[in-house]
Each structure stands twice: as structure tokens, then as C-alpha cells.
Design a protein around this motif. Sequence first.
Motif, PDB file in Angstrom:
ATOM      1  N   ARG A  17      10.937  69.202 103.946  1.00  0.00           N
ATOM      2  CA  ARG A  17       9.867  68.801 103.024  1.00  0.00           C
ATOM      3  C   ARG A  17       9.714  67.293 103.077  1.00  0.00           C
ATOM      4  NH1 ARG A  17       8.381  73.923 101.667  1.00  0.00           N
ATOM      5  NH2 ARG A  17       9.628  74.906 100.054  1.00  0.00           N
ATOM      6  N   HIS A  54       5.508  72.284 104.451  1.00  0.00           N
ATOM      7  CA  HIS A  54       6.762  72.045 105.183  1.00  0.00           C
ATOM      8  C   HIS A  54       6.649  70.694 105.895  1.00  0.00           C
ATOM      9  CE1 HIS A  54       8.399  76.410 105.517  1.00  0.00           C
ATOM     10  NE2 HIS A  54       7.681  76.299 104.423  1.00  0.00           N
ATOM     11  N   PRO A 110      13.303  73.849  95.716  1.00  0.00           N
ATOM     12  CA  PRO A 110      12.064  74.006  96.492  1.00  0.00           C
ATOM     13  C   PRO A 110      11.542  72.688  97.067  1.00  0.00           C
ATOM     14  CG  PRO A 110      11.819  74.933  94.279  1.00  0.00           C
ATOM     15  CD  PRO A 110      13.104  74.170  94.293  1.00  0.00           C
ATOM     16  N   SER A 150       2.027  85.713 100.920  1.00  0.00           N
ATOM     17  CA  SER A 150       2.029  84.950  99.661  1.00  0.00           C
ATOM     18  C   SER A 150       3.405  84.449  99.269  1.00  0.00           C
ATOM     19  CB  SER A 150       1.437  85.784  98.525  1.00  0.00           C
ATOM     20  OG  SER A 150       0.042  85.744  98.625  1.00  0.00           O
ATOM     21  N   PHE A 151       4.451  85.120  99.771  1.00  0.00           N
ATOM     22  CA  PHE A 151       5.802  84.613  99.503  1.00  0.00           C
ATOM     23  C   PHE A 151       6.277  83.743 100.669  1.00  0.00           C
ATOM     24  CE2 PHE A 151       5.628  88.560  96.948  1.00  0.00           C
ATOM     25  CZ  PHE A 151       5.932  88.032  95.703  1.00  0.00           C
ATOM     26  N   SER A 152       5.373  83.431 101.587  1.00  0.00           N
ATOM     27  CA  SER A 152       5.655  82.627 102.764  1.00  0.00           C
ATOM     28  C   SER A 152       6.537  83.400 103.745  1.00  0.00           C
ATOM     29  CB  SER A 152       6.285  81.292 102.363  1.00  0.00           C
ATOM     30  OG  SER A 152       6.420  80.463 103.477  1.00  0.00           O
ATOM     31  N   SER A 211       0.766  77.534 100.004  1.00  0.00           N
ATOM     32  CA  SER A 211       2.221  77.647  99.951  1.00  0.00           C
ATOM     33  C   SER A 211       2.798  76.318  99.445  1.00  0.00           C
ATOM     34  CB  SER A 211       2.755  78.037 101.342  1.00  0.00           C
ATOM     35  OG  SER A 211       4.122  78.311 101.268  1.00  0.00           O
ATOM     36  N   CYS A 258      10.116  82.466  99.804  1.00  0.00           N
ATOM     37  CA  CYS A 258      10.436  82.542  98.374  1.00  0.00           C
ATOM     38  C   CYS A 258      11.750  83.286  98.148  1.00  0.00           C
ATOM     39  CB  CYS A 258       9.306  83.257  97.638  1.00  0.00           C
ATOM     40  SG  CYS A 258       9.672  83.488  95.893  1.00  0.00           S
ATOM     41  N   VAL A 259      12.668  82.620  97.468  1.00  0.00           N
ATOM     42  CA  VAL A 259      13.974  83.228  97.243  1.00  0.00           C
ATOM     43  C   VAL A 259      13.896  84.209  96.053  1.00  0.00           C
ATOM     44  CG1 VAL A 259      14.936  81.490  95.666  1.00  0.00           C
ATOM     45  CG2 VAL A 259      16.418  82.553  97.333  1.00  0.00           C
ATOM     46  N   ARG A 319      12.344  79.034 104.402  1.00  0.00           N
ATOM     47  CA  ARG A 319      12.065  78.597 103.034  1.00  0.00           C
ATOM     48  C   ARG A 319      11.311  79.656 102.260  1.00  0.00           C
ATOM     49  NH1 ARG A 319      13.297  72.573 102.379  1.00  0.00           N
ATOM     50  NH2 ARG A 319      13.406  73.212 100.230  1.00  0.00           N
ATOM     51  N   ARG A 350      20.319  76.935  98.024  1.00  0.00           N
ATOM     52  CA  ARG A 350      19.663  78.168  98.479  1.00  0.00           C
ATOM     53  C   ARG A 350      20.665  79.326  98.448  1.00  0.00           C
ATOM     54  NH1 ARG A 350      14.321  80.030 100.370  1.00  0.00           N
ATOM     55  NH2 ARG A 350      14.869  82.043 101.171  1.00  0.00           N
ATOM     56  N   PHE A 375      13.372  77.688  88.332  1.00  0.00           N
ATOM     57  CA  PHE A 375      12.960  79.081  88.116  1.00  0.00           C
ATOM     58  C   PHE A 375      11.681  79.128  87.287  1.00  0.00           C
ATOM     59  CE2 PHE A 375      16.479  82.357  88.922  1.00  0.00           C
ATOM     60  CZ  PHE A 375      16.909  81.675  90.045  1.00  0.00           C
ATOM     61  N   TRP A 434      20.214  71.385 100.302  1.00  0.00           N
ATOM     62  CA  TRP A 434      19.276  72.513 100.191  1.00  0.00           C
ATOM     63  C   TRP A 434      20.006  73.819 100.491  1.00  0.00           C
ATOM     64  CZ3 TRP A 434      17.930  75.872 104.239  1.00  0.00           C
ATOM     65  CH2 TRP A 434      17.018  76.872 103.873  1.00  0.00           C
TER      66      TRP A 434
HETATM   67  C1  HEM Z   1       4.219  86.157  92.486  1.00  0.00           C
HETATM   68  C2  HEM Z   1       5.296  85.415  92.386  1.00  0.00           C
HETATM   69  C3  HEM Z   1       5.738  84.384  93.384  1.00  0.00           C
HETATM   70  C4  HEM Z   1       5.105  83.887  94.496  1.00  0.00           C
HETATM   71  C5  HEM Z   1       3.754  84.284  95.056  1.00  0.00           C
HETATM   72  C6  HEM Z   1       5.976  82.891  95.087  1.00  0.00           C
HETATM   73  C7  HEM Z   1       5.668  82.161  96.221  1.00  0.00           C
HETATM   74  C8  HEM Z   1       6.487  81.184  96.755  1.00  0.00           C
HETATM   75  C9  HEM Z   1       6.132  80.335  97.871  1.00  0.00           C
HETATM   76  C10 HEM Z   1       4.810  80.392  98.619  1.00  0.00           C
HETATM   77  C11 HEM Z   1       7.165  79.508  98.104  1.00  0.00           C
HETATM   78  C12 HEM Z   1       7.234  78.410  99.166  1.00  0.00           C
HETATM   79  C13 HEM Z   1       7.806  78.947 100.451  1.00  0.00           C
HETATM   80  C14 HEM Z   1       7.802  77.948 101.592  1.00  0.00           C
HETATM   81  O1  HEM Z   1       8.051  76.783 101.379  1.00  0.00           O
HETATM   82  O2  HEM Z   1       7.536  78.350 102.727  1.00  0.00           O
HETATM   83  C15 HEM Z   1       8.192  79.832  97.147  1.00  0.00           C
HETATM   84  C16 HEM Z   1       9.417  79.205  97.095  1.00  0.00           C
HETATM   85  C17 HEM Z   1      10.332  79.454  96.101  1.00  0.00           C
HETATM   86  N1  HEM Z   1      10.257  80.393  95.108  1.00  0.00           N
HETATM   87 FE1  HEM Z   1       8.756  81.678  94.778  1.00  0.00          FE
HETATM   88  N2  HEM Z   1       7.107  82.801  94.333  1.00  0.00           N
HETATM   89  C18 HEM Z   1       7.012  83.701  93.295  1.00  0.00           C
HETATM   90  C19 HEM Z   1       7.952  83.936  92.316  1.00  0.00           C
HETATM   91  C20 HEM Z   1       9.181  83.347  92.255  1.00  0.00           C
HETATM   92  C21 HEM Z   1      10.200  83.645  91.264  1.00  0.00           C
HETATM   93  C22 HEM Z   1      10.084  84.711  90.164  1.00  0.00           C
HETATM   94  C23 HEM Z   1      11.259  82.820  91.525  1.00  0.00           C
HETATM   95  C24 HEM Z   1      12.586  82.711  90.820  1.00  0.00           C
HETATM   96  C25 HEM Z   1      12.764  82.958  89.586  1.00  0.00           C
HETATM   97  C26 HEM Z   1      10.899  82.005  92.668  1.00  0.00           C
HETATM   98  C27 HEM Z   1      11.705  81.032  93.217  1.00  0.00           C
HETATM   99  C28 HEM Z   1      11.382  80.286  94.324  1.00  0.00           C
HETATM  100  C29 HEM Z   1      12.234  79.237  94.852  1.00  0.00           C
HETATM  101  C30 HEM Z   1      13.590  78.796  94.263  1.00  0.00           C
HETATM  102  C31 HEM Z   1      11.577  78.728  95.975  1.00  0.00           C
HETATM  103  C32 HEM Z   1      12.051  77.603  96.883  1.00  0.00           C
HETATM  104  C33 HEM Z   1      12.656  78.153  98.169  1.00  0.00           C
HETATM  105  C34 HEM Z   1      13.098  77.064  99.129  1.00  0.00           C
HETATM  106  O3  HEM Z   1      12.497  75.996  99.156  1.00  0.00           O
HETATM  107  O4  HEM Z   1      14.049  77.316  99.871  1.00  0.00           O
HETATM  108  N3  HEM Z   1       9.648  82.357  93.088  1.00  0.00           N
HETATM  109  N4  HEM Z   1       7.752  80.856  96.332  1.00  0.00           N
END
Ligand code: HEM
Length: 520
Positions: free
Chosen positions: A110, A386, A131, A452-454, A383, A460-461, A458, A143, A312, A139
Motif C-alpha cells: 500500500r 495496492h 488494511p 467485491s471482496f478482492s 477496492s 478481505c479477511v 490482501r 493478518r 473491524f 502486516w
Molecule cells: C460486504 C462486506 C465486505 C466487503 C465487500 C469487503 C471488501 C473488502 C475489500 C475490497 C478489501 C480490500 C482488499 C484488497 O486490498 O485487495 C477488504 C479488506 C479487508 N477487510 Fe473487508 N469487506 C467486507 C466486510 C468485512 C468485514 C465484516 C471485516 C471484519 C470484521 C472485514 C475486514 C477486512 C480487513 C481487516 C481487510 C484488510 C485486509 C488486508 O489488507 O490484508 N471486511 N475488504
Amino acid sequence: MDLQQKLTNDTVIAGVVGTVGAYLTYKLYKTISQPSEGNMPPIAPGRQPFVGHLLQMNQPIPPQKVFSKWAKEVGPVYTVHMGTKRWIILNNTESVRDLIVNRGAIYSSRDLSPLLVDILFHGVENGGGLPFFPYGKEWRYLRRLTHASLLKRKVDSYQHILEDRRLDFLKNLEEANKAGAEEGFCMNTQIEHLAMTTVLSIVYGGELCYYDTNNPDLHAIYAQTSESTAVLQPSEQIREFLPIFSFLIPSRVKQYEGLVKRTDTFHGNLLKQFKEKMAKNPDNVENCFMKDMLTENSDITDLRLSDLAMVFVAAGSDTTSGTLQWLVAALANHPEVQDRAYADILENVGKDRLPGPEDEENLPYIKGILFETLRLHPPAPLSVPHCTTEDDVYGDWIIPKGTTIVMNLDSIHRDPTRYPQPDKFLPERHLEFIKNSKNQTSQSVEDRPHLSFSSGRRMCVGIHLAERSLFTTATGLLATYRIERVSEELIDVSIQRDIYGVTSNPVPHNVRLVRRVPIA
Ligand code: HEM
């Protein structure tokens, strides 16, 4: 000194100043406006001297739509100049697979504002801003910790929290629906309350996190979340894009120091209360993220714990609430989809209880509804950007170290070759994937229903928690109510509430609810 000599001296000084000025202007122009790293991907249309594409981004449509328009003009992978920074925009699945997934070792870092990394999340060395932190040992450590607490089986142990929150949500809807009578009501208040209290209860347990919809603490935490995620908006990063003009742009450090104080106080208090409960009798403390953290990781600092709680809330509340708001709009526009989902519930679950995770396998159409909502309305349409950690060669192009890489989910999710009739809401298009994934066949980027969760390192965890929580809420809603529009007109799902927002929500709209069966 006679007049002649003075004029000569003035001319020499003016000449020197002019030449130096012209040289500096030329250097500046070269740095900002010209690709000096050789053959980078094509440049998006409309680049201007000094500012690059910054002015182009200032249009009355969201950035992802601007990027999709450019992809049609120059191809799926191109370069955008955000002042002095170079962004490469990926508009198709293939480039995401090739770079973000297959070359994850160099495409997973990042390059985000120090306001986020060093101030709000206390710096890479000590903080917990998973994140937003660059790829590296801190990280990896964070993670690993969060991943372990968000595995599918851990999410199973949080199910009681999700069901408790759902019940509260459905009751809140019942009240608001009665009060709304004829003109209907906007479900956003109840949805935001559900999303925020769910994520807080997952972190600290339900007992400590009971808030009614009007609770001022809850409203304060909504405001803090929006303020912290706003730093990701391109419009908020002008100082980073144009560093030579930074002296003209007011610094936000003071504002962020204030925000840190408020968020640290909020989470510090909850963490203190939680630790006291744990010290009294851990067996009496319900399963939740903090319990897991304190039991499994005795060496983690309070600072990191409260930062992770904030992560969170920031990552899990707006995204979930945005998805549910789009879901309500889509369901209100498609009564036939609601009827099919309800028929599945009647057949597989019956009228006496709300569906649970054990019903997931028998309700593939409802999973399809959620996939389709996330495809058409990714909560984070770009997203989280990166950044590359090494120079790379991709086909004929050079991608230098330190380049920002952006996945444009708007283009990726509306590719007509992968999604025929891409603008239509068709949950059935995902049924084949759902059937295959049950049989454990391919899970590659190309086969996934949406990004949508990528994807990649990285990704989405919180994906398991998010999917389970969305399924729990959507099935509860569909089993309890039919959602109706308040007029013949369809709800406009082609625009989003905040054009430049990092997360996407529909424009607020009223609906009416017609009860199908008792709440529980
Ligand atoms: C509809 C719900 C959600 C969507 C669409 C979503 C989507 C995403 C996206 C697009 C990223 C960035 C990925 C990347 O950098 O390539 C991400 C990262 C992350 N998400 Fe989610 N997310 C959701 C819910 C949640 C929930 C419920 C949690 C935890 C309680 C969460 C925790 C995280 C964390 C900690 C990261 C950082 C991961 C990293 O940088 O290694 N997300 N999410």
C-alpha cells in the motif's frame, strides 16, 4: 551606478531568474506530465500539464464510472496521472489474475496517506492498521492474527451474535414500518444500526455493545468511521498528489489527532471493560473476537487490540450496510425475485422459524441474490488501492516500483462476455457457480461470482463473517416481509448517494413492508 549599468544588471538578473524559472517549470512538467519510466500502459485521455488527470476526476459521476469510460477508449489496462503519482487501472479479470493474484509478492503493498497509517493507526511498528499498512512483517503478523479469528469455524461460534442482532433488526423494522404507515420509511437507520452493532458485538460480545438506534455513542462512532475512511478518497489526497503545492493545502494533522483521541477513548473504554470481564471469569464471557485474541495471543498490546477493533468497525460496518441498502432497493424493484426466494424458504425451512446457516445449502437462489447485489453494487467499487514493491514487466509494458494499482470493479463486474446483460439483476446467473463450489470445483478468479471482496494476498479477511452476516440478515428479511415500493416508479439504482465516497450506497428511498410470517 549609471542608468545604463543598472538596466544591464536588471536585464541580467531578469534573464537569470527567467532561465532558472523556465528550467524548473520544464523539469516540473517533465516529472509530472511525462512517463519517464519508458513504456508504461497507455495513458488515459485528457491528461493535463502539472495536474495530470486530477481535473478529469472532478466530474459529476463517481471515479469508477470515469475509469470504466476510459477503459472503453484505451483498453482494459491504462495509466492515470494523479498529479505526481502514477496509477494503473485494471479493468478486467485477466489483469487482476495476472498481477494481483499471480504476482502477489510484488503487487500487494500500500502507499496510503500518513494520516491513516501514522496518525490514525499509530504507525506500522506499534499500531494495528492492517488494511492500510504496507506489505511486510507487521502486516503479516496482523493478518495472521485476524485470519485465525475469522475462519469459517470461528464465524460459526459467533452465529448467536448474528441471530440476536437480526432479531433486533426485524423488530426495529416492525416499529418503523408501523410509524411510516402510508408514505413508507427509509430502512437506512435500521440497517446502519444492525451493521454497526453486529460488528461491535463480534469484537466485544453482545452484552457490552447494546445500543438502541438513537444512542449518541453509536452516532459518534458512525461519524468517526466516515471521517477515517474519507482519507481514502482521491479528493482527500491532494497533498500527496501535488507535494510541491502542499504548502498551499491546509494540513489535516490536527483534525486527525482529534479523531484519534475520540476513537482511542471509545475503544479504550470498551477494551478495559472487556478485560475486566475476562479477569473475573473467562468462562462467562461469550465467544467473540477479543476473547479469541486475549486467549490465543498473550503478547499483543492494548494499542494493537483497540486499533484492530477500529479496523473491524471501519472495514465491516459501511461495507455490510451498503450491501444491505442496495439489496433492499433491488428487492423492491424485483418482486418476482422476492417471491421466488420466499417460495424456497417455505419449501426448505417452513413458516415456524427463521433460516440459519444449516439451510444455506438449500437456499442457493438467496445466495445468488447476494452475489448479484455485490456484483452490481460493490461496496468498495475501487477496492483498496495496492502498490508495487519492485519494477515489473507485464507484456510489452513496464510497471515501475511504487506504482499504485487500482482494481475497477465497475468495469470488471459489467463485462458482457462474463455477465451477459450485465446491467440486469439476475440472481440465477450464479446458480451454476454455487452448485460447483458446493462440489469443491474451481475457485479461480475467473470462476468467482464477483470480486467485491478482492482477490490475492490482501483479499478481505472478513469474507466469511461478511457472507454469513449478509445471509443471516437477507434470509430473515425475506422470510418475514415482502418489501414494496411506495410508488409505481422503480428505485433509481444507477446512481449512488455520495459520488466521491470510497464506499457506495444508494440514494435514500422509502419502502413499505408487508408481513409474511411472525418474526421468530
Ligand atoms: C460486504 C462486506 C465486505 C466487503 C465487500 C469487503 C471488501 C473488502 C475489500 C475490497 C478489501 C480490500 C482488499 C484488497 O486490498 O485487495 C477488504 C479488506 C479487508 N477487510 Fe473487508 N469487506 C467486507 C466486510 C468485512 C468485514 C465484516 C471485516 C471484519 C470484521 C472485514 C475486514 C477486512 C480487513 C481487516 C481487510 C484488510 C485486509 C488486508 O489488507 O490484508 N471486511 N475488504
